[in-house]
Design an enzyme around this catalytic site. Structure first.
Site, PDB file in Angstrom:
ATOM      1  N   GLY A   1     -21.412  -4.072  52.985  1.00 50.69           N
ATOM      2  CA  GLY A   1     -21.479  -3.782  51.558  1.00 50.69           C
ATOM      3  C   GLY A   1     -21.827  -5.034  50.762  1.00 50.69           C
ATOM      4  O   GLY A   1     -21.283  -6.104  51.028  1.00 50.69           O
ATOM      5  N   GLY A   2     -22.749  -4.932  49.827  1.00 53.17           N
ATOM      6  CA  GLY A   2     -23.069  -6.043  48.926  1.00 53.17           C
ATOM      7  C   GLY A   2     -24.114  -7.021  49.436  1.00 53.17           C
ATOM      8  O   GLY A   2     -24.426  -7.994  48.745  1.00 53.17           O
TER       9      GLY A   2
ATOM     10  N   LYS B   1     -28.697  -4.084  50.607  1.00 51.18           N
ATOM     11  CA  LYS B   1     -29.403  -2.984  51.293  1.00 51.18           C
ATOM     12  C   LYS B   1     -30.275  -2.203  50.316  1.00 51.18           C
ATOM     13  O   LYS B   1     -31.407  -1.860  50.617  1.00 51.18           O
ATOM     14  CB  LYS B   1     -28.393  -1.992  51.909  1.00 51.18           C
ATOM     15  CG  LYS B   1     -27.629  -2.510  53.076  1.00 51.18           C
ATOM     16  CD  LYS B   1     -26.804  -1.416  53.722  1.00 51.18           C
ATOM     17  CE  LYS B   1     -25.727  -0.870  52.827  1.00 51.18           C
ATOM     18  NZ  LYS B   1     -24.694  -1.856  52.453  1.00 51.18           N
TER      19      LYS B   1
ATOM     20  N   THR C   1     -31.544  -3.100  47.334  1.00 55.74           N
ATOM     21  CA  THR C   1     -32.702  -3.872  46.871  1.00 55.74           C
ATOM     22  C   THR C   1     -33.767  -3.932  47.966  1.00 55.74           C
ATOM     23  O   THR C   1     -34.956  -3.708  47.713  1.00 55.74           O
ATOM     24  CB  THR C   1     -32.265  -5.310  46.503  1.00 55.74           C
ATOM     25  OG1 THR C   1     -31.221  -5.217  45.538  1.00 55.74           O
ATOM     26  CG2 THR C   1     -33.410  -6.117  45.952  1.00 55.74           C
TER      27      THR C   1
ATOM     28  N   ASP D   1     -25.535   6.509  50.003  1.00 55.86           N
ATOM     29  CA  ASP D   1     -24.315   5.722  49.831  1.00 55.86           C
ATOM     30  C   ASP D   1     -23.451   6.389  48.756  1.00 55.86           C
ATOM     31  O   ASP D   1     -23.958   6.697  47.678  1.00 55.86           O
ATOM     32  CB  ASP D   1     -24.715   4.304  49.381  1.00 55.86           C
ATOM     33  CG  ASP D   1     -23.544   3.349  49.407  1.00 55.86           C
ATOM     34  OD1 ASP D   1     -22.393   3.821  49.436  1.00 55.86           O
ATOM     35  OD2 ASP D   1     -23.779   2.126  49.400  1.00 55.86           O
TER      36      ASP D   1
END
Lengths: 91, 309
Positions: free
Chosen positions: B10-11, B14, B16, B39
């Site tokens: 997470g973060g 993905k 972008t 998601d």
């Protein structure tokens, strides 16, 4: 060779009795298999880990007879000796 | 139709990366592309700078985007089931059907199954797209979704064998007695099926087997998975584990993206290059501003050319 009529009747009754007993054995085996199947699919409801609750959920709507068989079977678990005794009729 | 799945913690970026790659496919190769987020915490619409819903919406030239309504998918999956169960199990008052269904909604596997079926629905319909780029949930959930059909297939096949044994014995009884097997439940009489074609449970199992086989073909083996990491040790270690797992289930890894690269991450970048030396490799530098909107995504897309087929 023609068998006398009483012997024929006796053999026919014997065949029916043996077939009836064989069916009883198969029915007992069937009840066990249906219980195993229902337990595998719906086991998570009884605390057994089931790998796929999603798939179990898809099967559940069609499994009422199996669930009833499982509940009946659970009721008989208290008297397994009686169940086996009934099946083999030891006299 | 090619399917690309961008996997990562997470973060790490993905969304972008997947949006920029979709722009690249649409612009450079002239493909008709759908980028879809599955998601639960969507931000694809934020990255593209448009409002998105469950149905594909044209966002630029031949690029379409959608955010799959995760809750609605699970609710739809459960509501069909509730309807069937409510009717068939109406005799079982003590069974507390509503309570059971509430529990089943959150049972392990239900969400994964619902999302898997939604993904398959999307891939089956195709929607006239040449490529579908999927922005999935973080790694843990994605791996559960990808590995689900493999374990499920074995389980379903085992159940099919057991079901056949049951049907075989029912047939033996029908043949010996000359009568169908009937049971009375809640005042209604049921005839128990004795052949696979008449048995709804066997038919449902066969349907599940087909679903899981299709999922393995289309999603596990048929899609290209691209790993996204940041130049930090923990995301790299997780990506290495994910890579080994994906290889072990026969999935195809099609590249690695190191996102938010900055000079301090050089050592990790070199480690990543060395570990993933057989895979196409792309690096996106840490940008002074978040790349939001098509124009900025086109700048990022230029960094992803190594991943093109």
């Amino acid at each position: 060779m023609r068998l006398p009529a009483p012997l024929n009747r006796f053999l026919e009754h014997l065949r029916l009795a043996l077939a009836g007993q064989a069916v009883e054995y198969i029915e007992a085996e069937l009840r066990q298999l249906e219980t195993v199947f229902a337990t595998l699919v719906l086991g998570s409801l009884a605390g057994m880990p089931t790998p796929l609750s999603g798939a179990a959920a898809r099967l559940a709507p069609y499994m009422l007879p199996e669930i009833m068989a499982m509940l009946e079977e659970a009721g008989r678990l208290d008297d397994l000796i009686g169940e086996i005794g009934g099946l083999f009729e030891p006299t | 139709m090619a399917v690309y799945v961008f996997a990562g913690k997470g973060g790490v970026g993905k969304t972008t990366s997947s949006a920029a790659f979709a722009v690249l496919l649409a612009e450079r190769l002239g493909r008709r592309v759908l980028v879809a987020s599955i998601d639960p915490a969507h931000n694809l619409g934020d990255v593209l700078g448009v409002e998105l819903g469950g149905e594909p919406r044209r966002v630029w030239r031949n690029l379409y985007a959608a955010e799959v309504d995760y809750e609605a998918v699970v609710e739809r999956y459960m509501s069909g089931l509730t309807e069937k169960l409510s009717y068939l199990y109406r005799h079982l008052k003590a069974f507390n059907l509503e309570g059971t269904l509430r529990v089943m909604r959150y049972a392990p596997g239900v969400e994964e199954n619902a999302v898997l079926e939604e993904l398959l629905r999307m891939l089956r319909s195709g929607g006239g797209f040449d490529d579908i780029v999927i922005d999935p949930p973080p790694t843990g959930m994605l791996l559960r979704i990808l590995s689900l059909p493999l374990s499920a297939l074995q389980w379903v096949r085992g159940l099919m064998r057991l079901r056949m044994e049951i049907l075989k014995r029912r047939r033996m009884i029908v043949n010996a007695t000359g009568e169908e097997i009937r049971v009375r439940l809640g005042g209604e009489e049921y005839v128990l099926p004795s052949s696979p074609g008449d048995d709804p449970v066997y038919r449902e199992l066969a349907g599940l087997e087909e679903t899981y086989r299709e999922a393995i073909e289309r999603l596990v083996k048929g899609s290209t998975i691209i790993l996204v990491i940041n130049p930090e040790t923990l995301p790299l270690l997780e990506a290495e584990r994910t890579y080994r797992f994906l290889k072990s289930i026969g999935a195809r890894v099609g590249g690695v993206v190191v996102n938010k690269y900055r000079e301090e991450g050089r050592r990790v970048l070199e480690e990543a290059r060395s570990f993933f030396k057989e895979e196409p490799f792309a690096t996106i530098p840490l940008l002074p501003r978040e790349p939001r909107g098509i124009d900025r995504l086109r700048e990022v897309a230029a960094r992803l050319e190594a991943l093109l087929p």
